[in-house]
Design an enzyme around this catalytic site. Structure first.
Site, mmCIF file in Angstrom:
data_model
loop_
_atom_site.group_PDB
_atom_site.id
_atom_site.type_symbol
_atom_site.label_atom_id
_atom_site.label_comp_id
_atom_site.label_asym_id
_atom_site.label_seq_id
_atom_site.Cartn_x
_atom_site.Cartn_y
_atom_site.Cartn_z
ATOM 1 N N CYS A 1 0.835 -1.207 0.000
ATOM 2 C CA CYS A 1 0.000 0.000 0.000
ATOM 3 C C CYS A 1 0.870 1.259 0.000
ATOM 4 C CB CYS A 1 -0.972 -0.063 1.164
ATOM 5 S SG CYS A 1 -2.434 0.933 0.894
ATOM 6 N N HIS B 1 -3.107 -5.272 1.737
ATOM 7 C CA HIS B 1 -2.404 -5.476 3.015
ATOM 8 C C HIS B 1 -2.366 -6.954 3.431
ATOM 9 C CE1 HIS B 1 -2.151 -1.223 4.300
ATOM 10 N NE2 HIS B 1 -3.222 -1.091 3.541
ATOM 11 N N GLU C 1 -0.443 -8.250 5.453
ATOM 12 C CA GLU C 1 -0.113 -8.312 6.882
ATOM 13 C C GLU C 1 -1.353 -8.199 7.767
ATOM 14 O OE1 GLU C 1 0.238 -5.799 4.912
ATOM 15 O OE2 GLU C 1 -0.110 -3.906 5.966
HETATM 16 N N1 GLN Z 1 -3.281 6.435 0.482
HETATM 17 C C1 GLN Z 1 -2.199 6.139 1.374
HETATM 18 C C2 GLN Z 1 -0.924 6.858 0.936
HETATM 19 O O1 GLN Z 1 -0.916 7.598 0.012
HETATM 20 C C3 GLN Z 1 -1.942 4.649 1.448
HETATM 21 C C4 GLN Z 1 -3.018 3.963 2.244
HETATM 22 C C5 GLN Z 1 -2.522 2.770 3.004
HETATM 23 O O2 GLN Z 1 -1.317 2.503 3.121
HETATM 24 N N2 GLN Z 1 -3.441 2.046 3.586
HETATM 25 O O3 GLN Z 1 0.077 6.692 1.577
#
Ligand code: GLN
Length: 191
Positions: free
Chosen positions: A79, A169, A171
């Site tokens: 992410c 995710h 994790e």
């Molecule tokens: N939108 C977030 C970012 O730009 C990422 C979201 C997340 O890691 N759950 O860092």
């Protein structure tokens, strides 16, 4: 084997627990002195990429980590961690390590309604429960980037050499298979 987990912000504890459950030693990377040469791989967790980017600069970790990635240190970004590795964005001006040859839509699934969970195919693993939290997706990949998972036309997991990126995710599930996939990459790099 020793895996560093960037522990400045975000969901790093969950990655550490995941590796512990697989019997793998981890080190929290909180400052420059934690980023030692004996690390076999590094994980960039989910969280807020702009905050992590700012802290990486302030702690003088940005350049040394970027150089290690360029030299082939295996890395796994989830992410916000994927955002940290990406080279280009459709909707963000913030650039970080710029090592993964992909174009990312940072607020890909929307800022508010972008959280959901769904089972999708992950190449080499099979069906995997993917948890998205305001996550990005990848719109384009360069040569040498293997697409590992997609939701419709949205790319959500890729591998480029020693770099593994997921928009979701792993994790936050109790399914360790994506972490094991990364550990195999680390083992290959050690050979
Ligand atoms: N939108 C977030 C970012 O730009 C990422 C979201 C997340 O890691 N759950 O860092």
């Amino acid at each position: 084997m020793k895996i560093g987990v960037l522990a400045l912000q975000g969901a790093f504890i969950e990655h550490i627990r995941m590796f512990e459950s697989l019997g793998v030693q981890t080190v929290e990377i909180r400052k420059l002195a934690d980023f030692t040469e004996d690390l076999d791989g590094i994980v960039f967790p989910g969280g807020e990429s702009t905050v992590m980017g700012k802290l990486l600069h302030e702690l003088e970790l940005m350049e040394p980590v970027k150089q290690a990635l360029q030299k082939g240190l295996p890395a796994f970004g989830t992410c916000a961690g994927l955002i940290l590795m990406a080279k280009k964005f459709v909707d963000s001006k913030f650039l970080h390590f710029q090592v993964l040859d992909v174009v990312v839509r940072r607020h890909g699934f929307g800022r508010q309604l972008g959280s959901f969970s769904a089972e999708h195919e992950f190449v080499g693993i099979g069906t995997y429960p993917m948890v998205f939290i305001r996550g990005p997706y990848i719109t384009e990949v360069g040569q040498g980037v293997e697409v590992l998972a997609k939701i419709d036309d949205k790319i959500v997991a890729v591998r480029q050499g020693n770099l593994l990126g997921a928009a979701f995710h792993p994790e936050l599930t109790d399914d360790t298979r994506v972490h094991e996939y990364f550990l195999k990459m680390v083992e290959e790099a050690l050979r």
